[in-house]
Design a protein around this motif. Sequence first.
Motif, PDB file in Angstrom:
ATOM      1  N   LYS A 252     -25.545 -31.013  56.850  1.00  0.00           N
ATOM      2  CA  LYS A 252     -25.322 -31.534  58.201  1.00  0.00           C
ATOM      3  C   LYS A 252     -26.135 -30.688  59.165  1.00  0.00           C
ATOM      4  CE  LYS A 252     -21.924 -34.604  57.672  1.00  0.00           C
ATOM      5  NZ  LYS A 252     -22.076 -36.012  57.972  1.00  0.00           N
ATOM      6  N   ILE A 253     -26.519 -31.312  60.257  1.00  0.00           N
ATOM      7  CA  ILE A 253     -27.240 -30.588  61.293  1.00  0.00           C
ATOM      8  C   ILE A 253     -26.292 -30.387  62.475  1.00  0.00           C
ATOM      9  CG2 ILE A 253     -29.239 -30.603  62.829  1.00  0.00           C
ATOM     10  CD1 ILE A 253     -30.192 -30.754  60.017  1.00  0.00           C
ATOM     11  N   ILE A 254     -26.045 -29.136  62.859  1.00  0.00           N
ATOM     12  CA  ILE A 254     -25.189 -28.860  64.022  1.00  0.00           C
ATOM     13  C   ILE A 254     -26.052 -28.285  65.141  1.00  0.00           C
ATOM     14  CG2 ILE A 254     -23.193 -27.564  64.876  1.00  0.00           C
ATOM     15  CD1 ILE A 254     -22.133 -27.520  62.049  1.00  0.00           C
ATOM     16  N   THR A 255     -25.980 -28.916  66.319  1.00  0.00           N
ATOM     17  CA  THR A 255     -26.737 -28.388  67.458  1.00  0.00           C
ATOM     18  C   THR A 255     -25.753 -27.793  68.470  1.00  0.00           C
ATOM     19  OG1 THR A 255     -28.306 -30.168  67.095  1.00  0.00           O
ATOM     20  CG2 THR A 255     -28.505 -28.942  69.162  1.00  0.00           C
ATOM     21  N   SER A 261     -27.183 -17.121  76.668  1.00  0.00           N
ATOM     22  CA  SER A 261     -28.527 -17.524  76.260  1.00  0.00           C
ATOM     23  C   SER A 261     -28.746 -17.325  74.759  1.00  0.00           C
ATOM     24  CB  SER A 261     -29.569 -16.762  77.075  1.00  0.00           C
ATOM     25  OG  SER A 261     -29.835 -15.524  76.469  1.00  0.00           O
ATOM     26  N   ASP A 262     -28.041 -16.388  74.153  1.00  0.00           N
ATOM     27  CA  ASP A 262     -28.321 -16.112  72.742  1.00  0.00           C
ATOM     28  C   ASP A 262     -27.081 -15.567  72.056  1.00  0.00           C
ATOM     29  OD1 ASP A 262     -29.667 -15.910  70.418  1.00  0.00           O
ATOM     30  OD2 ASP A 262     -30.674 -14.011  70.905  1.00  0.00           O
ATOM     31  N   ILE A 263     -26.866 -15.950  70.794  1.00  0.00           N
ATOM     32  CA  ILE A 263     -25.824 -15.299  70.010  1.00  0.00           C
ATOM     33  C   ILE A 263     -26.416 -14.953  68.660  1.00  0.00           C
ATOM     34  CG2 ILE A 263     -23.799 -16.383  71.099  1.00  0.00           C
ATOM     35  CD1 ILE A 263     -23.848 -18.461  68.854  1.00  0.00           C
ATOM     36  N   SER A 264     -25.828 -14.029  67.968  1.00  0.00           N
ATOM     37  CA  SER A 264     -26.335 -13.788  66.618  1.00  0.00           C
ATOM     38  C   SER A 264     -25.347 -14.415  65.641  1.00  0.00           C
ATOM     39  CB  SER A 264     -26.522 -12.286  66.379  1.00  0.00           C
ATOM     40  OG  SER A 264     -25.365 -11.725  65.856  1.00  0.00           O
ATOM     41  N   PHE A 265     -25.889 -15.273  64.805  1.00  0.00           N
ATOM     42  CA  PHE A 265     -25.030 -16.078  63.943  1.00  0.00           C
ATOM     43  C   PHE A 265     -25.447 -15.877  62.498  1.00  0.00           C
ATOM     44  CE2 PHE A 265     -23.139 -19.713  61.999  1.00  0.00           C
ATOM     45  CZ  PHE A 265     -22.069 -20.082  62.811  1.00  0.00           C
ATOM     46  N   GLU A 266     -24.497 -15.426  61.679  1.00  0.00           N
ATOM     47  CA  GLU A 266     -24.834 -15.265  60.261  1.00  0.00           C
ATOM     48  C   GLU A 266     -23.680 -15.757  59.420  1.00  0.00           C
ATOM     49  OE1 GLU A 266     -26.337 -11.568  58.235  1.00  0.00           O
ATOM     50  OE2 GLU A 266     -27.460 -11.506  60.118  1.00  0.00           O
ATOM     51  N   GLN A 268     -22.755 -17.616  55.270  1.00  0.00           N
ATOM     52  CA  GLN A 268     -23.292 -18.098  54.002  1.00  0.00           C
ATOM     53  C   GLN A 268     -23.428 -19.626  54.028  1.00  0.00           C
ATOM     54  OE1 GLN A 268     -21.040 -17.346  50.483  1.00  0.00           O
ATOM     55  NE2 GLN A 268     -22.849 -17.673  49.204  1.00  0.00           N
ATOM     56  N   GLY A 269     -24.548 -20.140  53.523  1.00  0.00           N
ATOM     57  CA  GLY A 269     -24.751 -21.594  53.474  1.00  0.00           C
ATOM     58  C   GLY A 269     -25.193 -22.180  54.793  1.00  0.00           C
ATOM     59  N   VAL A 270     -25.476 -21.331  55.767  1.00  0.00           N
ATOM     60  CA  VAL A 270     -25.936 -21.834  57.051  1.00  0.00           C
ATOM     61  C   VAL A 270     -27.307 -21.254  57.376  1.00  0.00           C
ATOM     62  CG1 VAL A 270     -25.461 -21.995  59.521  1.00  0.00           C
ATOM     63  CG2 VAL A 270     -23.572 -22.017  57.884  1.00  0.00           C
ATOM     64  N   GLU A 271     -28.219 -22.139  57.719  1.00  0.00           N
ATOM     65  CA  GLU A 271     -29.568 -21.688  58.071  1.00  0.00           C
ATOM     66  C   GLU A 271     -29.800 -21.977  59.545  1.00  0.00           C
ATOM     67  OE1 GLU A 271     -33.109 -23.415  56.090  1.00  0.00           O
ATOM     68  OE2 GLU A 271     -31.869 -23.156  54.284  1.00  0.00           O
ATOM     69  N   ILE A 272     -30.509 -21.077  60.212  1.00  0.00           N
ATOM     70  CA  ILE A 272     -30.855 -21.384  61.600  1.00  0.00           C
ATOM     71  C   ILE A 272     -32.184 -22.136  61.576  1.00  0.00           C
ATOM     72  CG2 ILE A 272     -31.427 -20.404  63.860  1.00  0.00           C
ATOM     73  CD1 ILE A 272     -29.578 -18.056  63.077  1.00  0.00           C
ATOM     74  N   ASN A 283     -28.507 -25.630  60.163  1.00  0.00           N
ATOM     75  CA  ASN A 283     -28.586 -26.512  59.006  1.00  0.00           C
ATOM     76  C   ASN A 283     -27.524 -26.050  58.008  1.00  0.00           C
ATOM     77  OD1 ASN A 283     -29.329 -28.021  56.821  1.00  0.00           O
ATOM     78  ND2 ASN A 283     -31.531 -27.673  57.122  1.00  0.00           N
ATOM     79  N   VAL A 284     -26.482 -26.882  57.813  1.00  0.00           N
ATOM     80  CA  VAL A 284     -25.323 -26.435  57.029  1.00  0.00           C
ATOM     81  C   VAL A 284     -25.310 -27.103  55.658  1.00  0.00           C
ATOM     82  CG1 VAL A 284     -22.812 -26.258  56.991  1.00  0.00           C
ATOM     83  CG2 VAL A 284     -24.040 -26.242  59.171  1.00  0.00           C
TER      84      VAL A 284
END
Lengths: 327, 263, 278
Positions: A252-255, A261-266, A268-272, A283-284
């Motif tokens: 799935k695509i999550i927008t 303005s910015d967050i750091s997101f990490e 498993q199974g999730v791509e920026i 991209n999940v």
Amino acid sequence: MSAISVQNLSKSFRIKKQTPGFSGTLKSFFKPDWQDVTALDNISFSIERGERVAFIGPNGAGKSTTIKILSGILNPSQGEVNVAGLTPWEERQRLSYEIGTVFGQRSQLWYHLPARDSFTLLASAYGLDKDTYASRLSQLTDAFDIADLLDKPVRQMSLGQRMRCEVVASFLHKPAILFLDEPTVGLDVSAKSVIRDLVYETSIEDGTTILLTSHDTGDMERVCDRVILIDEGQIVIDAPVSKLRSSYISRKIITLHMSVSDISFEMQGVEIAEKAPHKMVLNVDTSQQNVSTVIEKALSLASMRDISIEDPPMEDVLRSIYKNGQG
Amino acid sequence: MVAKGTLSYLWVLLKLNMKAALALRAAYAVRTIFNIGNHAIYLFLWVVIFKTIPSIGGWRMEHILIAYGLAILTWGLLSFFAAGLRTLPRQIDEGSLDVYLTNPRPLLMNIALGSTQYAGPAEIIFGLVVLTIAGHLTSVSIPLLIFLGLCAFIVFASLVLAYGSLGFWLKDYHASAEEMYFNFFIMATRPEAVFHNWMGWVIVTIMPIAFMTHIPLRALIDDNIYALGLTLFGTTLSAITAYAVFRTGLKRYESGNRFGVHG
Amino acid sequence: MVRDNPQKMKSDYLKKLYVLYVFAKTSFDDHMGHRLRLFFRFVMCVFFMFVFIEFWRLIARENFIDLPFPVDDVCWYACLTQMMLFLSPRLFISIDQDVRSGDISYLLIRPISYIAMRVSEGIGAMSANALLYYTAGIACVGFYIGGLPSTGWVGLGTALFFLYLGSILHLMYQAISGITALWLQQAEAFYRIYQKILIVLGGLYMPIPLYPDWLYTLSKFTPVYVMMYGPAQFVLGWDNGESSAEILGLLLFWFAVTIFLLGWFYRACVSRLEVNGG
């Protein structure tokens, strides 16, 4: 009875192999290398009356070969085919009244003459009487909005206009089955969507069975209810278009539209997939991570102005199917 | 019923061909002048040759005029009624036959008239003028001439069909084919005596140009009934053979080996 | 400074020349690849050459005129002129197709001149033909006539060498014919006229000294003279022939004129396309 039935259809070609270099040229001059290539490898399927089916696959997959066999142009190497109750390559003339064809790269319109002349010629070819032809033409002229084009020489038309006339030409004799080979190739986005809608609507109205081949997944999504995916001469998938996503997509695509303005997101199974100020596209992989878990985590990091969840584009779906098929 | 439908289809096709030719009037007019000029230059060459050499194998200027008149007439008729046969190799290369194969009317009719490129009325008239200059126009010879002209047309159309059909095997053959047609035309206007020994056989078998001009000429000038029969026989045979070559080639087209894998 | 650097200009020039060579080479390979077509055309050409031989033998047999040269030489001459027509590919048709399909507008914007590219391709294809016609073709003719021309290998070799050069000139005129399709919708009309001029004034049917004087003189002032009669006359064993220096000089002169003409046509072609918008 089904409109089209295909059983154990195979087709192979013999082609000459070219060797590079001068010595290669000379060698293949005196002793060419022949090679057998299998275009279709034992495929079977059937299509019901009124069904709209997309035939898709990469270049050289065997799409056009199939359509040419079904419309009676090519003989198969093996197998049985029944189109509108006829064997295409044996009863070509009778078949021609039942089918219509649109070949995206080949025109049935006379280049220097107005489209109307070509329509008149086709009406005569299919033996339509005057009244039937007149009413059919006016019906299609309205539907395809080509009243202004009828008396314009084909050479002066844009590709999109020409293609609308091509499709009208194929619908003229009210075929039970319409084959479209790459009908939108080379068209711009708006012309593509016009053609798709018109083909769809006319086929519903006339109850036409549609078989179209395309590179463009848009053709398939907008016109067809079923998709047959073919690769290297074999059917990889034969499924309803709607099911294609649910069965073959694990993404799935999550927008995220963030207030910061910015967050750091990490995770498993999730791509920026994309990152911009106040915006992030994720991209999940749904087999590894739940969509709701991802959103919860995002909300815990910052407040959101907007969140949207989408399926990936059909192109990506197909790409992943090809990849799995090969792997 | 079917025959009637096909005839009316043929009529619409011919009308459309005319219309397409008229749509490009200016270019067509220039081309006509060029084509007539081109034929005139060639005739002039023979005038020069016969100034130097009084007779070649029994042929004098009169023979050449009739042979050439017949040949131009033939070329004009072909351009008008079957121009598409000339472009057959290109139509094969471009896959245009696909469209015709899904059309209910006879394939060959669609190939011959389905794409306009040339138009021949001017050449037909020029051919008739040359024949008139050659003389031999009597109440007997005019119907005979029409008949022989038709035979010549069928023979030439058959030659073009047969040699054009080689395009089913040879790729990118269009230009070479045009060269062949041109040379057949030239050969048909050469004195018959040139083709002696084994060549005499060539021009009645694999390259039957003798039935276009040489043998009809005997019928016309020497009142040779036997030659008339021979012309009819040769015409029929040429047509049948050409059609057979075409059908064989079409089988190859249908097998798809001509193109290989396109997807 | 840098722009006028002669070294750089020279290397640019060589680069372009190399690109043209690659076009020629590709076309050569492609031509050789179509071997059935190559052979078929060759067989036809040989047949037409034999017809010419019989034509002249017939004339000699009937003895209406005194030929100023041995009949075998005229046969050789006629075969070479016929061969010349078959040696080069029908380049004008490819250009005609480019014009009609509209591809020409894409090809024109390439860094290499469109016409130079097509002519190079023509030379490539012609070389493939020459490989076959200059060996097997000459052998067939020699066998059928039953010997060499009276000028021997030297005369024949000189003729073949100049025919090759003359054919390049012929390709350039084919290119000009092809471009006329921009105005006439079809290149064939113009080409046919040019071809007839080549046939008549080039001396396909008979060596031009046999023509009336005025026609002979007219021929001498045209480029077709060095494409056909000029080269082929080296197999005619008679004293009044031209020397190879003269033919070479004439060839160079016509090359210069033709290249200038081509350049002019090329520019006219570009401006015509700009007007039409492709």
